[in-house]
Design a protein around this motif. Structure first.
Motif, PDB file in Angstrom:
ATOM      1  N   GLY A 163      33.116  34.246  32.145  1.00  0.00           N
ATOM      2  CA  GLY A 163      31.895  34.958  32.501  1.00  0.00           C
ATOM      3  C   GLY A 163      30.652  34.359  31.860  1.00  0.00           C
ATOM      4  N   ALA A 164      30.827  33.670  30.728  1.00  0.00           N
ATOM      5  CA  ALA A 164      29.695  33.079  30.004  1.00  0.00           C
ATOM      6  C   ALA A 164      29.379  31.652  30.451  1.00  0.00           C
ATOM      7  N   LEU A 165      30.120  31.119  31.413  1.00  0.00           N
ATOM      8  CA  LEU A 165      29.957  29.695  31.771  1.00  0.00           C
ATOM      9  C   LEU A 165      28.799  29.412  32.724  1.00  0.00           C
ATOM     10  N   GLN A 200      51.645  36.395  34.530  1.00  0.00           N
ATOM     11  CA  GLN A 200      50.306  36.077  34.041  1.00  0.00           C
ATOM     12  C   GLN A 200      49.433  35.522  35.166  1.00  0.00           C
ATOM     13  N   ALA A 201      50.013  34.678  36.033  1.00  0.00           N
ATOM     14  CA  ALA A 201      49.258  34.123  37.164  1.00  0.00           C
ATOM     15  C   ALA A 201      48.814  35.228  38.109  1.00  0.00           C
ATOM     16  N   GLU A 202      49.701  36.187  38.355  1.00  0.00           N
ATOM     17  CA  GLU A 202      49.361  37.294  39.256  1.00  0.00           C
ATOM     18  C   GLU A 202      48.302  38.211  38.651  1.00  0.00           C
ATOM     19  N   ALA A 203      48.217  38.252  37.332  1.00  0.00           N
ATOM     20  CA  ALA A 203      47.149  39.021  36.674  1.00  0.00           C
ATOM     21  C   ALA A 203      45.843  38.225  36.648  1.00  0.00           C
ATOM     22  N   LEU A 204      45.952  36.900  36.551  1.00  0.00           N
ATOM     23  CA  LEU A 204      44.769  36.038  36.496  1.00  0.00           C
ATOM     24  C   LEU A 204      44.047  35.974  37.838  1.00  0.00           C
ATOM     25  N   ASP A 205      44.795  35.925  38.938  1.00  0.00           N
ATOM     26  CA  ASP A 205      44.184  35.758  40.267  1.00  0.00           C
ATOM     27  C   ASP A 205      43.090  36.786  40.575  1.00  0.00           C
ATOM     28  N   PRO A 206      43.342  38.110  40.416  1.00  0.00           N
ATOM     29  CA  PRO A 206      42.276  39.072  40.719  1.00  0.00           C
ATOM     30  C   PRO A 206      41.076  38.954  39.771  1.00  0.00           C
ATOM     31  N   LEU A 207      41.329  38.588  38.515  1.00  0.00           N
ATOM     32  CA  LEU A 207      40.237  38.396  37.565  1.00  0.00           C
ATOM     33  C   LEU A 207      39.323  37.256  38.040  1.00  0.00           C
ATOM     34  N   LEU A 208      39.930  36.158  38.497  1.00  0.00           N
ATOM     35  CA  LEU A 208      39.146  35.016  38.985  1.00  0.00           C
ATOM     36  C   LEU A 208      38.397  35.373  40.262  1.00  0.00           C
ATOM     37  N   GLN A 209      39.018  36.194  41.116  1.00  0.00           N
ATOM     38  CA  GLN A 209      38.330  36.652  42.334  1.00  0.00           C
ATOM     39  C   GLN A 209      37.121  37.510  41.963  1.00  0.00           C
ATOM     40  N   GLU A 210      37.320  38.396  40.997  1.00  0.00           N
ATOM     41  CA  GLU A 210      36.228  39.274  40.542  1.00  0.00           C
ATOM     42  C   GLU A 210      35.047  38.449  40.020  1.00  0.00           C
TER      43      GLU A 210
END
Length: 183
Positions: free
Chosen positions: A75-77, A93-103
């Motif tokens: 978010g800071a990038l 972990q990948a399935e948790a990361l995907d929605p975060l990256l979409q958000e």
């Protein structure tokens, strides 16, 4: 060149070396989970304090805490490209990361798999001369990698993101191969 990357590969394949080179050359932020955790702890952030207390008990930092730290860093990038190294380590972990990256509107653009024959990996790791790198320990790490991390390969292959690179040869030749698949 693609700007949001994930590196996969067994221990000793050269992920850290290649990540540092690629990030230097292309202005990407190298997000190594170990480095991120240490940075949060040294910054004394709330997430860092939480991570420190877990690590001081000798426990593994939870997926949700690692995700929170990754989210804060991404978010800071301000649109800068990034390379994730060391996370996710499994499909959950990948399935948790995907929605975060979409958000964050920063989906992964490519997953680079550094592939190397086990015999070469063992030889490479033994030559590093680290105390924790004996053949039995190395073979166990490769079994853990096969069990936990290899399912990620299929996860990203099914999404059309996986790019395989043979991690044998000179550092420069491997870097050129990675850059070619990311062009």
């Amino acid at each position: 060149m693609k700007q949001r990357l994930l590196f996969l590969g067994p221990p000793g394949a050269g992920k850290g070396t290649q990540a540092a080179l690629l990030c230097d050359r292309h202005g990407l932020r190298h997000l190594s989970t170990g480095d991120l955790l240490r940075a949060e702890v040294s910054a004394g952030s709330d997430l860092g304090k939480e991570a420190e207390s877990v690590m001081n008990r000798g426990e593994l930092v939870s997926d949700s805490l690692v995700l929170a730290i990754v989210k804060a860093q991404l978010g800071a990038l301000n649109g800068q490209g990034w390379l994730l190294d060391g996370f996710p380590r499994n499909v959950a972990q990948a399935e948790a990361l995907d929605p975060l990256l979409q958000e964050l509107n920063q989906p992964i653009e490519a997953v680079v798999l550094l592939e190397l024959d086990d015999a070469v990996l063992i030889e490479r790791l033994l030559s590093r001369g680290r105390e924790d790198d004996n053949e039995a320990v190395i073979r166990n790490r490769l079994v853990v990698y096969a069990d936990k991390t290899e399912p990620l390969i299929e996860h990203y292959r099914q999404r059309g993101l996986l790019q395989s690179v043979e991690a044998h040869g000179s550092i420069e030749a491997i870097t050129e191969s990675i850059e070619a698949v990311l062009a």
